[in-house]
Scaffold this active site. Structure first.
Site, PDB file in Angstrom:
ATOM      1  N   ASP A   1       1.960   5.921  -0.468  1.00 41.80           N
ATOM      2  CA  ASP A   1       2.240   4.505  -0.245  1.00 41.80           C
ATOM      3  C   ASP A   1       1.504   4.098   1.031  1.00 41.80           C
ATOM      4  O   ASP A   1       1.940   4.391   2.140  1.00 41.80           O
ATOM      5  CB  ASP A   1       3.758   4.307  -0.106  1.00 41.80           C
ATOM      6  CG  ASP A   1       4.131   2.856   0.142  1.00 41.80           C
ATOM      7  OD1 ASP A   1       3.248   2.072   0.560  1.00 41.80           O
ATOM      8  OD2 ASP A   1       5.308   2.505  -0.056  1.00 41.80           O
TER       9      ASP A   1
ATOM     10  N   PHE B   1      10.188   3.735   3.007  1.00 46.64           N
ATOM     11  CA  PHE B   1      10.433   2.380   2.483  1.00 46.64           C
ATOM     12  C   PHE B   1       9.357   2.068   1.452  1.00 46.64           C
ATOM     13  O   PHE B   1       8.165   2.172   1.734  1.00 46.64           O
ATOM     14  CB  PHE B   1      10.405   1.330   3.607  1.00 46.64           C
ATOM     15  CG  PHE B   1      10.791  -0.032   3.097  1.00 46.64           C
ATOM     16  CD1 PHE B   1      12.131  -0.386   2.987  1.00 46.64           C
ATOM     17  CD2 PHE B   1       9.830  -0.945   2.684  1.00 46.64           C
ATOM     18  CE1 PHE B   1      12.499  -1.631   2.475  1.00 46.64           C
ATOM     19  CE2 PHE B   1      10.188  -2.189   2.173  1.00 46.64           C
ATOM     20  CZ  PHE B   1      11.522  -2.528   2.071  1.00 46.64           C
TER      21      PHE B   1
ATOM     22  N   LYS C   1      -0.083  -5.768   1.708  1.00 48.34           N
ATOM     23  CA  LYS C   1      -0.149  -6.290   3.082  1.00 48.34           C
ATOM     24  C   LYS C   1      -1.554  -6.767   3.492  1.00 48.34           C
ATOM     25  O   LYS C   1      -2.013  -7.778   3.002  1.00 48.34           O
ATOM     26  CB  LYS C   1       0.428  -5.265   4.056  1.00 48.34           C
ATOM     27  CG  LYS C   1       1.940  -5.050   3.811  1.00 48.34           C
ATOM     28  CD  LYS C   1       2.644  -4.592   5.045  1.00 48.34           C
ATOM     29  CE  LYS C   1       4.081  -4.176   4.770  1.00 48.34           C
ATOM     30  NZ  LYS C   1       5.048  -5.260   4.941  1.00 48.34           N
TER      31      LYS C   1
HETATM   32  N1  PLP Z   1       5.794   0.053   1.021  1.00 49.03           N
HETATM   33  C1  PLP Z   1       5.739   0.022   2.360  1.00 49.03           C
HETATM   34  C2  PLP Z   1       5.283   1.233   3.110  1.00 49.03           C
HETATM   35  C3  PLP Z   1       6.101  -1.142   3.051  1.00 49.03           C
HETATM   36  O1  PLP Z   1       6.053  -1.160   4.395  1.00 49.03           O
HETATM   37  C4  PLP Z   1       6.522  -2.269   2.309  1.00 49.03           C
HETATM   38  C5  PLP Z   1       6.949  -3.496   2.989  1.00 49.03           C
HETATM   39  O2  PLP Z   1       7.248  -3.542   4.157  1.00 49.03           O
HETATM   40  C6  PLP Z   1       6.562  -2.186   0.913  1.00 49.03           C
HETATM   41  C7  PLP Z   1       6.188  -1.008   0.315  1.00 49.03           C
HETATM   42  C8  PLP Z   1       6.986  -3.357   0.092  1.00 49.03           C
HETATM   43  O3  PLP Z   1       5.989  -4.328   0.093  1.00 49.03           O
HETATM   44  P1  PLP Z   1       6.313  -5.822  -0.385  1.00 49.03           P
HETATM   45  O4  PLP Z   1       7.259  -6.411   0.575  1.00 49.03           O
HETATM   46  O5  PLP Z   1       4.954  -6.485  -0.400  1.00 49.03           O
HETATM   47  O6  PLP Z   1       6.884  -5.713  -1.753  1.00 49.03           O
END
Ligand code: PLP
Length: 398
Positions: free
Chosen positions: A220, A135, A249
Site C-alpha cells: 500500500d 491503515f 493521494k
Molecule cells: N492507504 C493508506 C496508506 C492511507 O494513508 C490512506 C488514507 O489515508 C488510504 C489507504 C485510504 O485512502 P483514501 O482515503 O483515498 O480512500
C-alpha cells in the site's frame, strides 16, 4: 461567504463525521493556504498527502484547464483514452513494469488489490495478512484490512479472511501464513499508524517469505508513493519489488484518482466483467496525474525532497535533543513523525493558531509531511512556529 455562514451550511446539510476546526480554506498555492478571513497558513500536511507537489501547482492547473476544455470523461467500456494509456505507461516505467487499473481513491485501490489477490488464486487461497496499526481505507474490506479496532467498531459483520500480525515482525507473518494465504498487504511506512518505518530486513524477509510460499506481496503506497520518501515508491528503498502496489493521494495532484498496479501475470486475473469503475481513469484525472509525473521529473522534486527532508529532520532532531517530552523523530524524505511522550493535540492547535498546519496521529505522533516543493525559507518559518509551540508545552509542564 463568512466562515460562520459556511459552518452553518455544514451543520444543516452535512454529515457530522469529521472533527473540524472553525476554519474555511478558500485558496492554496504551493505550501501556503488562506482562510476565508484572509489569514495565511504554511501547510505542512497538505491535503493529508494529496497535495504532495503543493497546492495548485501551475503545471497541474494548466493540464487540468487544457483537458477540461477537450474531454473530461469517457467510459472505460467501450472506449480507450489517450491520457489513461499514457498514465499507465508513466507508472509502469517508473515502478516494476506492471499493468495498471484506475479507480478514484486509496481505499478503492486496496479493495481492488484484495479482490485481485483472491481472484488470482481462483478461490483456492483467500486470506490476506495485514499489520497492526496499518491503515488501508474505509470500505468494509479495507477497514477489515486495517488492523485497528477503532475503525471497525460498529460495522460488523466484517468480511472473512483477514489475519493480523505486528508490524516489523517477520516471524509473526510467517506464523500467520497457511496454505490459504493469498497475499500480505503492508505499507512501507505506516502513515496513519504513526510514521513507522519498515525495517530493511523485514521488507526483504517478506519478499523472500512470499516467494517461498507463492504468496503475493501487495504494498500500500497510497501515502508513501509518488516521491514523498525521496524515491518514487517506498519499496525502492529496500531493493525489492512487490507483486501488487496501490497508489492514490499525490498521484492526481489534488484530483481524485487511485491506481492498482500489478505484475502482468497477476493483472491477467481481472478479465472483462470481474472488476470496474465508472469514473476510474477518466481523462481529467489522468491528465492531472501525468502532469504530476512531468513536474516531479522536470523540477527534480525528489532531489528537493531528499535535501529538504534532511534539513527539516535536522531541526526536528534538535527539538528532540532540547525537549525531554520528545521520544523519537523518524521517517524518510518528507514523511516525518515526531513521537511525543504526551498527547500532541494542543501543540497542533497552537501551530494552526500561529499559521502552521501539521497533523497528529495516534494521539502522540506529530505528522509532518510538507509538499515536495517546500523551500528552506518555508521550513525555517514553520520550525519557528513549531518551536514556539514546543516551548510553550515545555513551560506548561514545568
Ligand atoms: N492507504 C493508506 C496508506 C492511507 O494513508 C490512506 C488514507 O489515508 C488510504 C489507504 C485510504 O485512502 P483514501 O482515503 O483515498 O480512500
Amino acid at each position: 461567504m463568512k466562515t460562520s455562514e459556511t459552518i452553518a451550511l455544514y451543520e444543516k446539510y452535512g454529515f457530522a463525521n469529521y472533527t473540524r476546526l472553525p476554519v474555511v480554506i478558500v485558496r492554496g498555492q504551493g505550501s501556503r493556504i488562506w482562510d476565508a478571513d484572509g489569514k495565511e497558513y504554511l501547510d505542512f500536511f497538505p491535503g493529508w498527502g494529496v497535495s504532495g507537489i503543493g497546492h495548485c501547482h501551475p503545471r497541474v492547473v494548466e493540464a487540468i484547464r487544457a483537458q477540461a476544455g477537450k474531454l473530461i470523461h469517457v467510459p472505460n467500456v467501450p472506449f480507450y483514452s489517450e491520457e489513461q494509456g499514457l498514465l499507465a505507461k508513466a507508472i509502469s516505467e517508473r515502478s516494476f513494469g506492471g499493468k495498471c487499473f484506475f479507480c478514484n481513491s486509496g481505499a478503492e485501490a486496496n479493495e481492488g488489490a484484495i479482490k485481485l489477490a483472491r481472484k488470482h488464486f481462483d478461490g483456492k487461497r483467500y486470506k490476506i495478512i495485514t499489520m497492526h496499526n496499518g491503515f488501508h481505507g474505509r470500505t468494509l474490506a479495507t477497514i477489515t484490512a486495517t488492523a485497528q479496532p477503532k475503525y471497525q467498531a460498529g460495522f460488523g459483520p466484517l468480511p472473512e479472511g483477514f489475519v493480523y500480525a505486528p508490524f516489523n515482525d517477520l516471524g509473526a507473518v510467517e506464523r500467520a501464513m497457511d496454505d490459504k494465504t493469498a497475499a500480505v498487504l503492508v505499507e512501507p511506512i505506516q502513515g496513519e499508524g504513526g510514521i513507522n518505518v519498515a525495517a530493511d530486513g523485514y521488507m526483504k524477509g517478506l519478499r523472500q517469505l512470499c516467494d517461498r510460499t507463492g504468496t503475493l506481496l501487495a504494498l500500500d503506497e497510497v501515502q508513501t508513493g509518488m516521491g514523498r520518501t525521496g524515491k518514487y515508491f517506498g519499496y525502492q528503498h529496500y531493493g525489492i519489488e512487490p507483486d501488487i502496489m496501490t497508489l492514490a493521494k499525490t498521484l492526481g495532484g489534488g484530483v481524485a484518482i487511485g491506481a492498482l498496479v500489478a505484475k502482468s501475470e497477476i493483472a491477467a486475473a481481472f478479465v472483462p466483467g470481474t472488476h470496474a469503475s465508472t469514473f476510474g481513469g477518466n481523462n481529467l484525472a489522468c491528465a492531472a496525474a501525468l502532469a504530476v509525473f512531468q513536474t516531479i521529473d522536470a523540477e527534480k522534486l525528489m532531489d528537493n525532497t531528499n535535501k529538504m527532508g534532511k534539513y527539516l529532520r535536522s531541526s526536528l532532531d534538535a527539538f528532540a535533543k532540547k525537549y525531554a517530552f520528545i521520544k523519537e523523530v523518524r521517517g524518510l524524505g518528507l514523511m516525518l513523525g515526531v513521537e511525543l511522550k504526551m498527547p500532541g493535540a494542543k501543540i497542533v492547535a497552537r501551530c494552526l493558531q500561529n499559521g502552521l498546519n501539521i497533523n497528529c496521529t495516534h494521539d502522540v505522533v506529530l505528522r509532518i509531511m510538507p509538499a515536495m516543493t517546500v523551500t528552506v525559507g518555508e521550513i525555517d518559518k514553520a520550525m519557528d512556529i513549531l518551536g514556539g509551540a514546543l516551548e510553550e508545552a515545555a513551560n506548561a509542564q514545568a
